[in-house]
Design a protein around this motif. Structure first.
Motif, mmCIF file in Angstrom:
data_model
loop_
_atom_site.group_PDB
_atom_site.id
_atom_site.type_symbol
_atom_site.label_atom_id
_atom_site.label_comp_id
_atom_site.label_asym_id
_atom_site.label_seq_id
_atom_site.Cartn_x
_atom_site.Cartn_y
_atom_site.Cartn_z
ATOM 1 N N ALA A 1 0.683 -8.746 9.416
ATOM 2 C CA ALA A 1 -0.668 -9.017 8.910
ATOM 3 C C ALA A 1 -0.824 -8.543 7.468
ATOM 4 C CB ALA A 1 -1.711 -8.356 9.808
ATOM 5 N N THR A 2 -0.093 -7.482 7.071
ATOM 6 C CA THR A 2 -0.175 -7.022 5.682
ATOM 7 C C THR A 2 0.606 -7.933 4.746
ATOM 8 O OG1 THR A 2 1.765 -5.531 5.645
ATOM 9 C CG2 THR A 2 -0.318 -4.626 6.510
ATOM 10 N N ALA B 1 2.027 -6.383 -5.248
ATOM 11 C CA ALA B 1 0.653 -6.379 -4.730
ATOM 12 C C ALA B 1 0.647 -6.038 -3.241
ATOM 13 C CB ALA B 1 -0.014 -7.725 -4.989
ATOM 14 N N TRP B 2 1.622 -6.567 -2.492
ATOM 15 C CA TRP B 2 1.711 -6.230 -1.066
ATOM 16 C C TRP B 2 1.934 -4.732 -0.882
ATOM 17 C CZ3 TRP B 2 6.442 -4.371 0.952
ATOM 18 C CH2 TRP B 2 6.358 -3.979 2.305
ATOM 19 N N TYR B 3 2.958 -4.187 -1.573
ATOM 20 C CA TYR B 3 3.288 -2.776 -1.371
ATOM 21 C C TYR B 3 2.113 -1.874 -1.734
ATOM 22 C CZ TYR B 3 5.724 1.605 -1.173
ATOM 23 O OH TYR B 3 6.095 2.885 -0.837
ATOM 24 N N ASP B 4 1.414 -2.210 -2.792
ATOM 25 C CA ASP B 4 0.291 -1.393 -3.259
ATOM 26 C C ASP B 4 -1.019 -1.678 -2.538
ATOM 27 O OD1 ASP B 4 2.002 -0.216 -5.114
ATOM 28 O OD2 ASP B 4 1.450 -1.607 -6.713
ATOM 29 N N SER B 5 -1.046 -2.690 -1.682
ATOM 30 C CA SER B 5 -2.297 -3.088 -1.026
ATOM 31 C C SER B 5 -2.811 -1.985 -0.100
ATOM 32 C CB SER B 5 -2.098 -4.370 -0.216
ATOM 33 O OG SER B 5 -1.301 -4.132 0.933
ATOM 34 N N PRO B 6 -4.119 -1.858 0.006
ATOM 35 C CA PRO B 6 -4.686 -0.876 0.940
ATOM 36 C C PRO B 6 -4.214 -1.098 2.377
ATOM 37 C CG PRO B 6 -6.374 -1.657 -0.564
ATOM 38 C CD PRO B 6 -5.154 -2.507 -0.801
ATOM 39 N N ALA B 7 -4.041 -2.360 2.775
ATOM 40 C CA ALA B 7 -3.612 -2.645 4.151
ATOM 41 C C ALA B 7 -2.218 -2.084 4.414
ATOM 42 C CB ALA B 7 -3.641 -4.142 4.418
ATOM 43 N N TYR B 8 -1.271 -2.265 3.467
ATOM 44 C CA TYR B 8 0.070 -1.738 3.695
ATOM 45 C C TYR B 8 0.097 -0.219 3.548
ATOM 46 C CZ TYR B 8 4.972 -0.879 3.932
ATOM 47 O OH TYR B 8 6.188 -0.371 4.317
ATOM 48 N N GLN B 9 -0.588 0.297 2.554
ATOM 49 C CA GLN B 9 -0.606 1.747 2.358
ATOM 50 C C GLN B 9 -1.186 2.466 3.576
ATOM 51 O OE1 GLN B 9 0.821 3.630 -0.201
ATOM 52 N NE2 GLN B 9 1.786 1.630 -0.485
ATOM 53 N N GLU B 10 -2.097 1.803 4.272
ATOM 54 C CA GLU B 10 -2.682 2.398 5.481
ATOM 55 C C GLU B 10 -1.647 2.581 6.588
ATOM 56 O OE1 GLU B 10 -5.729 1.037 8.990
ATOM 57 O OE2 GLU B 10 -6.300 0.543 6.935
ATOM 58 N N ILE B 11 -0.736 1.601 6.745
ATOM 59 C CA ILE B 11 0.244 1.693 7.838
ATOM 60 C C ILE B 11 1.564 2.329 7.425
ATOM 61 C CG2 ILE B 11 -0.801 -0.272 9.025
ATOM 62 C CD1 ILE B 11 1.794 -1.862 8.258
ATOM 63 N N LEU B 12 1.832 2.441 6.140
ATOM 64 C CA LEU B 12 3.107 2.982 5.666
ATOM 65 C C LEU B 12 3.471 4.324 6.294
ATOM 66 C CD1 LEU B 12 5.600 2.908 3.869
ATOM 67 C CD2 LEU B 12 4.157 3.697 1.978
#
Length: 112
Positions: A27-28, A67-78
């Motif tokens: 989803a991210t 943009a994906w790596y820095d996105s809030p959605a990815y940073q939340e699950i990282l």
């Protein structure tokens, strides 16, 4: 030009957080055109050592990958993965269909 996220993940015991990460990561990626190209620990090692697994995710370009790596959605699950599996991750540009390593060497040798 296509860009790639490449991760070398070290062996780790299964953990519920990692399962959640895997359930949520696609989803991210969707908003950035990202898709898994390689995801696994079964490979034919020809040189050196490679403990763990490799993951390759393709993106339309480096802008989308960053943009994906820095996105809030990815940073939340990282942290769900990073807190339980050691590894390295790089974002790298691919080469175009006309890439020729001999041409690259010629440019380096000529100093241009």
């Amino acid at each position: 030009m296509t860009a790639y996220g490449i991760a070398h993940l070290r062996p780790a015991a299964p953990h519920p957080d990692v399962f959640e990460y895997l359930e949520r990561i696609q989803a991210t990626l969707d908003d950035f055109g990202g898709r898994f190209l390689v995801h696994g620990d079964k490979f034919d090692l020809k040189e050196g050592e490679w403990p763990g697994a490799i993951v390759v995710i393709g993106f339309p370009d480096m802008t989308a990958a960053r943009a994906w790596y820095d996105s809030p959605a990815y940073q939340e699950i990282l942290p769900l993965r990073a807190d339980h599996i050691a590894g390295d991750l790089i974002l790298v540009d691919g080469v175009g269909p006309d890439y020729d390593p001999a041409t690259m060497v010629a440019k380096i040798r000529s100093g241009s």
